[in-house]
Design an enzyme around this catalytic site. Structure first.
Site, PDB file in Angstrom:
ATOM      1  N   ARG A   1     -55.653  61.637 126.390  1.00  0.00           N
ATOM      2  CA  ARG A   1     -54.827  60.660 125.538  1.00  0.00           C
ATOM      3  C   ARG A   1     -55.340  59.213 125.541  1.00  0.00           C
ATOM      4  NH1 ARG A   1     -49.674  62.985 128.030  1.00  0.00           N
ATOM      5  NH2 ARG A   1     -51.050  62.643 129.691  1.00  0.00           N
TER       6      ARG A   1
ATOM      7  N   SER B   1     -45.106  65.578 128.803  1.00  0.00           N
ATOM      8  CA  SER B   1     -43.971  66.230 129.188  1.00  0.00           C
ATOM      9  C   SER B   1     -42.831  65.687 129.755  1.00  0.00           C
ATOM     10  CB  SER B   1     -44.339  67.605 130.187  1.00  0.00           C
ATOM     11  OG  SER B   1     -45.208  68.523 129.614  1.00  0.00           O
TER      12      SER B   1
ATOM     13  N   LYS C   1     -44.545  69.474 144.052  1.00  0.00           N
ATOM     14  CA  LYS C   1     -44.069  68.961 142.712  1.00  0.00           C
ATOM     15  C   LYS C   1     -42.624  69.529 142.606  1.00  0.00           C
ATOM     16  CE  LYS C   1     -46.674  67.826 138.704  1.00  0.00           C
ATOM     17  NZ  LYS C   1     -47.581  68.205 137.689  1.00  0.00           N
TER      18      LYS C   1
ATOM     19  N   HIS D   1     -50.072  69.739 123.780  1.00  0.00           N
ATOM     20  CA  HIS D   1     -50.854  70.837 124.479  1.00  0.00           C
ATOM     21  C   HIS D   1     -51.473  71.875 123.284  1.00  0.00           C
ATOM     22  CE1 HIS D   1     -47.774  70.223 128.204  1.00  0.00           C
ATOM     23  NE2 HIS D   1     -49.107  69.431 128.189  1.00  0.00           N
TER      24      HIS D   1
HETATM   25  O1  PNS Z   1     -50.112  69.563 133.666  1.00  0.00           O
HETATM   26  P1  PNS Z   1     -50.545  68.697 134.907  1.00  0.00           P
HETATM   27  O2  PNS Z   1     -49.776  68.662 135.886  1.00  0.00           O
HETATM   28  O3  PNS Z   1     -51.538  67.418 134.611  1.00  0.00           O
HETATM   29  O4  PNS Z   1     -51.938  69.866 135.571  1.00  0.00           O
HETATM   30  C1  PNS Z   1     -52.519  69.468 136.557  1.00  0.00           C
HETATM   31  C2  PNS Z   1     -53.460  70.210 136.815  1.00  0.00           C
HETATM   32  C3  PNS Z   1     -52.778  71.754 137.174  1.00  0.00           C
HETATM   33  C4  PNS Z   1     -54.567  71.110 135.868  1.00  0.00           C
HETATM   34  C5  PNS Z   1     -54.223  69.982 138.471  1.00  0.00           C
HETATM   35  O5  PNS Z   1     -53.174  69.631 139.137  1.00  0.00           O
HETATM   36  C6  PNS Z   1     -54.906  71.198 138.882  1.00  0.00           C
HETATM   37  O6  PNS Z   1     -56.204  71.284 138.790  1.00  0.00           O
HETATM   38  N1  PNS Z   1     -54.353  71.662 140.225  1.00  0.00           N
HETATM   39  C7  PNS Z   1     -55.015  72.723 140.754  1.00  0.00           C
HETATM   40  C8  PNS Z   1     -55.143  72.322 142.405  1.00  0.00           C
HETATM   41  C9  PNS Z   1     -56.740  71.833 142.267  1.00  0.00           C
HETATM   42  O7  PNS Z   1     -57.786  72.565 141.838  1.00  0.00           O
HETATM   43  N2  PNS Z   1     -56.747  70.476 142.847  1.00  0.00           N
HETATM   44  C10 PNS Z   1     -58.241  69.813 142.978  1.00  0.00           C
HETATM   45  C11 PNS Z   1     -58.434  69.283 141.636  1.00  0.00           C
HETATM   46  S1  PNS Z   1     -60.208  68.697 141.586  1.00  0.00           S
END
Ligand code: PNS
Length: 164
Positions: free
Chosen positions: A94, A131, A44, A20
């Site tokens: 990645r 993670s 989650k 990150h």
């Molecule tokens: O570290 P992560 O868990 O891969 O992060 C995922 C994240 C937070 C980037 C993604 O889950 C997200 O964008 N969540 C916000 C909710 C949202 O906007 N959902 C629709 C995505 S198009």
């Protein structure tokens, strides 16, 4: 066309790791301002609370110029970007599996508010980091000290009672 100045680096950061950090550092070379947005998804289960995840990000990043750390809340990332006047979302990629997962979200976010997503190819030194994997290796006694910032390592190795 206006140049892009402010970008959001979103994630759960449960916990933040060196992969990150590398993406955030490279994003900060491309944009004037980076907002690291720490997400909360009620569906989650997190190892670290939102406060802990924010604290780890602040301890690691807040000395760096142009980087701020914010809780993203439970809403849409696209709305967070609009509220914060962000021109772009930056994501690290990645593997091709990451891209397969990320492209539909990037397209949806662009349709929702017009915000673009910029993908940065992860440095080969970090492509094996996630993670989830670091939590598993750490919990089984593997040495993860080279893969996470110091403040994260301290929390990962603290006995459960020592954590807030
Ligand atoms: O570290 P992560 O868990 O891969 O992060 C995922 C994240 C937070 C980037 C993604 O889950 C997200 O964008 N969540 C916000 C909710 C949202 O906007 N959902 C629709 C995505 S198009």
């Amino acid at each position: 066309m206006r140049s892009m100045r402010r970008a959001v680096c979103p994630g759960s950061f449960d916990p933040l790791h060196n992969g990150h950090l590398e993406i955030i550092a490279r994003a900060s070379n491309l944009f004037d301002e980076i907002i690291v947005a720490v997400s909360t998804n009620p569906a989650k289960r997190y190892r670290f609370s939102l406060d802990e995840r924010l604290q780890m990000a602040r301890e690691t990043l807040s000395a760096l110029r142009g980087i701020t750390i914010e809780a993203m809340g439970e809403g849409l990332l696209a709305d967070f970007c609009r509220r914060h006047g962000a021109d772009a979302i930056v994501k690290g990629v990645r593997t091709s599996a990451d891209l397969t997962f990320e492209v539909p979200m990037a397209t949806m976010n662009r349709h929702l508010t017009g915000v673009e997503t910029v993908f940065l190819a992860a440095d080969p030194a970090y492509v094996h980091l996630s993670s989830t994997l670091l939590k598993e290796v750490g919990s089984l006694g593997g040495d993860i000290s080279g893969f996470v910032p110091r403040s994260v390592y301290r929390r990962m190795t603290a006995p459960p009672a020592g954590r807030a």
